[in-house]
Design an enzyme around this catalytic site. Structure first.
Site, short mmCIF file in Angstrom:
data_model
loop_
_atom_site.label_atom_id
_atom_site.label_comp_id
_atom_site.label_asym_id
_atom_site.label_seq_id
_atom_site.Cartn_x
_atom_site.Cartn_y
_atom_site.Cartn_z
N LYS A 31 14.29 1.19 23.13
CA LYS A 31 15.57 0.43 23.34
C LYS A 31 16.67 0.89 23.13
CE LYS A 31 17.77 -3.66 23.70
NZ LYS A 31 17.92 -4.52 25.22
N LYS A 83 26.48 -3.22 17.58
CA LYS A 83 25.10 -2.91 16.59
C LYS A 83 24.36 -1.96 17.24
CE LYS A 83 22.35 -5.67 17.16
NZ LYS A 83 20.95 -6.14 17.91
P1 NAD Z 1 22.33 -14.87 19.43
O1 NAD Z 1 23.32 -14.62 18.19
O2 NAD Z 1 22.48 -15.71 20.66
O3 NAD Z 1 20.97 -15.49 18.58
C1 NAD Z 1 20.48 -15.17 17.54
C2 NAD Z 1 19.98 -16.44 16.94
O4 NAD Z 1 19.24 -16.29 15.67
C3 NAD Z 1 21.04 -17.45 16.77
O5 NAD Z 1 20.54 -18.60 17.07
C4 NAD Z 1 21.16 -17.81 15.11
O6 NAD Z 1 21.18 -19.13 14.73
C5 NAD Z 1 19.65 -17.24 14.62
N1 NAD Z 1 19.55 -16.80 13.30
C6 NAD Z 1 20.08 -15.80 12.77
N2 NAD Z 1 19.64 -15.71 11.60
C7 NAD Z 1 18.70 -16.41 11.23
C8 NAD Z 1 17.94 -16.85 10.21
N3 NAD Z 1 18.12 -15.99 9.36
N4 NAD Z 1 17.15 -17.65 10.52
C9 NAD Z 1 16.78 -18.25 11.66
N5 NAD Z 1 17.59 -18.15 12.69
C10 NAD Z 1 18.37 -17.25 12.38
O7 NAD Z 1 21.95 -13.44 19.79
P2 NAD Z 1 20.81 -13.01 21.13
O8 NAD Z 1 21.95 -12.70 22.17
O9 NAD Z 1 19.88 -13.94 21.41
O10 NAD Z 1 20.22 -11.72 20.58
C11 NAD Z 1 19.17 -11.72 19.65
C12 NAD Z 1 18.29 -10.08 19.51
O11 NAD Z 1 18.07 -9.93 21.00
C13 NAD Z 1 19.83 -9.34 19.02
O12 NAD Z 1 18.98 -8.22 18.52
C14 NAD Z 1 20.04 -8.75 20.47
O13 NAD Z 1 20.57 -7.35 20.20
C15 NAD Z 1 18.69 -8.85 21.16
N6 NAD Z 1 19.08 -8.84 22.65
C16 NAD Z 1 20.05 -9.57 23.29
C17 NAD Z 1 20.11 -9.57 24.60
C18 NAD Z 1 21.19 -10.54 25.39
O14 NAD Z 1 21.64 -10.12 26.68
N7 NAD Z 1 21.62 -11.40 24.84
C19 NAD Z 1 19.50 -8.62 25.46
C20 NAD Z 1 18.39 -7.82 24.97
C21 NAD Z 1 18.33 -7.80 23.46
#
Ligand code: NAD
Length: 301
Positions: A173, A241
């Protein structure tokens, strides 16, 4: 064989789509998110919303995590109210978050000591891939565990590649993010050049998409930059990050990485100028600013 009991923790931009696809495929599903309203669509598809991560994980065969950062994954697994103490031996954690590969190895080893398996399975494909169930999964961890849970991953992804042992998925990744970010930096400089020369970047993009420069970044991200649509998508804070993870890994292993280091600096600057929650494509707007291009008119002052 009965479908495995699945839990999903973290229903943000990515998790909401993945959980919805697990529900659509008929997996018995318990979900938890800190902001419960985000669960409404997946509950409408048959999932059960519960009040804590531990409640979701208790009795589950497979627990998906999709959380922002390393410290969030560590806290949900082993912090106060963490899920590791309530999970059954033989259960599997699938971590779809993008986190540090070294920390992943440590978390997997701690879980293995409790006979709980962990796969790191960070994803690529963005919000659209998550919603459509067409993500690419980069999997680290034991091959037999991957074989066991593959039907669950097939609900969210069309590409599932076993990269290697624990943490190897996170290494892949980091490699993905280096390639995507470098591509975006090039596209951002190209858009800035077109604007600075009074040339329409839409026309430039259209022509480039027919040739060797064609890429997902040019298709999706450059268009959003040209239209100045910075609603996430993928928040700048998360991309910072991801590049930090990549740069730290390359610092550890002495890889010469001027491109990643430069992009990481730009992402840090976005965060320091109040743009952490914009889509990371705003890095292109920052390049325009640094080039003396007026944001309102797109012309060089
Ligand atoms: P986001 O901020 O939209 O979602 C994260 C979610 O986790 C939030 O809804 C938050 O409330 C929840 N959360 C945080 N801490 C928590 C806890 N302790 N208990 C329960 N829920 C908790 O982020 P995202 O864009 O969905 O990304 C999530 C992961 O996926 C990240 O690591 C990101 O790097 C990765 N990612 C994101 C994308 C993208 O395009 N958005 C693509 C690939 C990978």
């Amino acid at each position: 064989m009965a479908a495995p009991q699945v839990a999903f923790i973290g229903l943000g931009v990515m998790g909401a789509g993945m959980a919805a696809n697990l529900a659509r495929k008929g997996f018995p599903l318990a979900v938890f998110n800190r902001t419960p309203e985000k669960a409404t669509p997946v509950v409408a598809l048959g999932a059960t919303l519960v009040g804590s991560a531990a409640e979701a994980a208790r009795g589950a065969d497979v627990v998906f995590l999709c959380l922002p950062a390393t410290e969030d994954v560590a806290a949900v697994l082993f912090g106060e109210g963490g899920i590791a103490v309530v999970m059954n031996p033989g259960a599997v954690v699938i971590d779809t978050s993008t986190i540090d590969p070294v920390a992943t190895r440590e978390l997997a080893a701690r879980l293995a000591a409790q006979s709980i398996a962990m796969l790191d399975s960070p994803v690529s494909g963005g919000q659209k891939g998550a919603a459509d169930g067409t993500l690419s999964c980069m999997v680290g961890g034991p091959a037999d565990v991957l074989a066991q849970v593959r039907p669950c991953l097939e609900a969210i992804a069309t590409t599932i590649v076993h990269i290697g042992d624990a943490g190897a998925g996170q290494v892949a990744k980091a490699c993905n993010q280096i390639c995507v970010a470098a591509n975006m930096l090039g596209a951002s400089e190209a858009v800035a050049l077109a604007l600075s020369m009074g040339v329409d970047p839409r026309r430039v993009r259209e022509a480039l998409l027919g040739g060797a420069a064609k890429s997902t970044v040019l298709e999706r991200h450059a268009l959003r930059l040209i239209e100045r649509d910075f609603k996430p998508g993928f928040r700048a804070a998360l991309m910072e990050k991801d590049l930090r993870i990549a740069v730290e890994a390359m610092n550890r292993t002495l890889v010469y990485a001027p491109v990643s280091a430069g992009i990481h600096q730009l992402l840090k600057a976005l965060l320091q100028t109040g743009r952490a929650d914009l889509d990371w494509g705003a890095v292109g707007a920052l390049i325009q600013e640094l080039s003396g291009i007026a944001p309102e008119t797109g012309t060089k002052g």
